[in-house]
Design an enzyme around this catalytic site. Structure first.
Site, short mmCIF file in Angstrom:
data_model
loop_
_atom_site.label_atom_id
_atom_site.label_comp_id
_atom_site.label_asym_id
_atom_site.label_seq_id
_atom_site.Cartn_x
_atom_site.Cartn_y
_atom_site.Cartn_z
N ALA A 238 -5.30 0.46 3.97
CA ALA A 238 -5.64 0.43 5.40
C ALA A 238 -4.81 -0.64 6.12
O ALA A 238 -3.80 -0.31 6.75
CB ALA A 238 -7.13 0.19 5.56
N ARG A 239 -5.22 -1.89 6.00
CA ARG A 239 -4.47 -2.99 6.60
C ARG A 239 -4.65 -4.24 5.74
O ARG A 239 -5.74 -4.50 5.22
CB ARG A 239 -4.97 -3.29 8.02
CG ARG A 239 -4.49 -2.31 9.10
CD ARG A 239 -2.99 -2.41 9.34
NE ARG A 239 -2.52 -1.56 10.43
CZ ARG A 239 -2.02 -0.33 10.27
NH1 ARG A 239 -1.93 0.20 9.06
NH2 ARG A 239 -1.59 0.35 11.31
N ASP A 263 -1.20 -1.24 -0.72
CA ASP A 263 -0.08 -0.74 0.09
C ASP A 263 0.08 -1.58 1.35
O ASP A 263 1.01 -1.36 2.12
CB ASP A 263 -0.35 0.73 0.46
CG ASP A 263 0.81 1.39 1.19
OD1 ASP A 263 1.96 1.24 0.72
OD2 ASP A 263 0.57 2.06 2.22
N GLU A 268 3.69 -8.58 6.59
CA GLU A 268 4.56 -7.40 6.42
C GLU A 268 5.68 -7.46 7.45
O GLU A 268 5.41 -7.81 8.60
CB GLU A 268 3.76 -6.12 6.65
CG GLU A 268 2.71 -5.88 5.59
CD GLU A 268 2.02 -4.52 5.76
OE1 GLU A 268 2.51 -3.70 6.54
OE2 GLU A 268 1.00 -4.31 5.10
N HIS A 286 3.71 -0.47 2.17
CA HIS A 286 3.14 0.19 3.36
C HIS A 286 3.78 1.57 3.60
O HIS A 286 4.43 1.80 4.63
CB HIS A 286 3.31 -0.69 4.62
CG HIS A 286 2.35 -0.32 5.71
ND1 HIS A 286 1.71 -1.23 6.50
CD2 HIS A 286 1.90 0.89 6.15
CE1 HIS A 286 0.92 -0.62 7.37
NE2 HIS A 286 1.02 0.68 7.18
N ILE A 287 3.58 2.45 2.63
CA ILE A 287 4.17 3.79 2.73
C ILE A 287 3.10 4.89 2.66
O ILE A 287 3.40 6.03 2.29
CB ILE A 287 5.25 4.02 1.63
CG1 ILE A 287 4.69 3.74 0.23
CG2 ILE A 287 6.49 3.19 1.92
CD1 ILE A 287 5.62 4.19 -0.90
N GLY A 288 1.87 4.54 3.04
CA GLY A 288 0.77 5.51 2.94
C GLY A 288 1.08 6.84 3.64
O GLY A 288 0.78 7.91 3.12
N SER A 289 1.66 6.77 4.82
CA SER A 289 1.89 8.01 5.57
C SER A 289 3.32 8.53 5.42
O SER A 289 3.73 9.45 6.13
CB SER A 289 1.57 7.78 7.06
OG SER A 289 2.35 6.70 7.56
C1 DGY Z 1 -0.62 3.92 10.56
O1 DGY Z 1 -0.42 5.02 11.09
O2 DGY Z 1 -1.42 3.12 11.02
C2 DGY Z 1 0.17 3.60 9.35
O3 DGY Z 1 -0.21 2.39 8.81
C3 DGY Z 1 1.65 3.59 9.64
O4 DGY Z 1 1.92 2.84 10.75
#
Ligand code: DGY
Length: 319
Positions: A238-239, A263, A268, A286-289
């Site tokens: 998430a964050r 992630d 960052e 940070h590559i979740g999406s």
């Molecule tokens: C989001 O959409 O919040 C992802 O973390 C990519 O920015």
């Protein structure tokens, strides 16, 4: 009709940029460097709209210096913790995000992190890759079984529910904390907890899917790590703001937490170098999406919001 002026702060997918070039008088930052405060302030005088990513910070100080031209910030992200919403609202600037379209990609990555953390992916890969795999025994790299285990989900929004759907494929017993209990068709038999504390007591695996807000800063702190069952595995897609990283390392040192899949990080890009010595943290940048399908869908969703706005409608994803 004159095309509206649009600034795209980062190199979005080719399909997104092609559509933006077709429909807008667009300037694209092909250098792909994050927009600075000065860039954003200058853009507010030159453009009617900005499509930023979570890498551009719309702080109150920056927004206070905006000119009156900028009308809409159509984020290419679901998270909007980089935007001070009251400040933007105060300037009558519409803000949108890109929900839904990245839920599956992010849930896939959470599953990868959960499995990888549970089964020693980092150490195992290194041992094979470096040629130091010189023995095998029944006690070698024994991990924690995911199938049938209890999973705690903090935040049962779209991503949390997508992750729950995938976890059902592993026969996990799903528990969740959310601001409110979900209706049965969304909960799908997941067990509701009315406090994070209650959820933690049963979370052999814990996955965070709530937004970063002042209330969720360091949601996982020393006290909360202590409430997890011994040997729990924690996943964060998430964050970074949600996890006190010092408290996580202390929990790993004591064995309270067996492993983590991360992630997202407090800092960052870059992350926290102190985490690197832990083989039982499976880390990604940070590559979740970050799938092709989802990047196109995020770009199109941001453009859909702009199109609606400039057609005189309230964009679907207005915050
Ligand atoms: C989001 O959409 O919040 C992802 O973390 C990519 O920015």
């Amino acid at each position: 009709m004159t095309k509206k002026r649009l600034w795209i702060t980062r190199r979005l997918s080719d399909a997104t940029l092609d559509r933006a070039k077709r429909d807008y008088d667009v300037v694209i930052n092909y250098d792909d460097t994050p927009g600075t405060a000065a860039d954003l302030i200058a853009a507010s005088a030159d453009f009617d709209a900005i499509i930023p990513c979570h890498s551009e910070l719309f702080s109150p100080e920056v927004v206070a210096q905006f000119s009156d031209r900028l009308q809409i910030v159509a984020n290419h992200s679901v998270g909007v913790d980089h935007c001070d919403l009251p400040a933007l609202e105060g300037r009558k600037i519409v803000v949108t995000n890109t929900p839904d379209v990245l839920s599956d990609a992010t849930a896939e990555l959470a599953m990868l992190l959960m499995l990888g953390a549970a089964r020693h992916a980092v150490a195992g890969d290194r041992i094979v890759r470096t040629g130091s795999w010189d023995s095998w025994s029944p006690a070698f790299m024994v991990g924690k079984q995911v199938t049938g285990a209890r999973l705690g989900i903090v935040g049962m929004g779209r991503v949390g529910r997508a992750f729950a759907a995938k976890a059902r494929g592993f026969d996990m017993e799903i528990h969740y904390f959310n601001r409110s209990e979900l209706p049965p068709h969304q909960a799908q038999s997941a067990i509701y907890h009315d406090s994070v504390e209650s959820l933690l007591e049963v979370a052999d695996f814990l996955s965070l899917h709530c937004p970063a807000t002042p209330e969720t800063l360091d949601l996982m702190n020393v006290d909360r790590f202590a409430r997890l069952p011994t040997g729990a595995v924690i996943v964060n897609t998430a964050r970074g703001a949600l996890v006190d990283e010092d408290a996580l390392m202390a929990a790993l040192d004591s064995g309270q937490v067996a492993a983590a899949g991360l992630d997202c990080f407090k800092i960052e890009p870059g992350g926290n170098p102190a985490l690197a010595k832990y083989d039982n943290i499976f880390m990604l940048p940070h590559i979740g999406s970050a799938t092709r399908t989802t990047r196109d869908a995020m770009g199109f969703r941001a453009l859909d919001n702009l199109d609606e706005f400039f057609a005189g409608k309230i964009p679907k994803d207005t915050l």
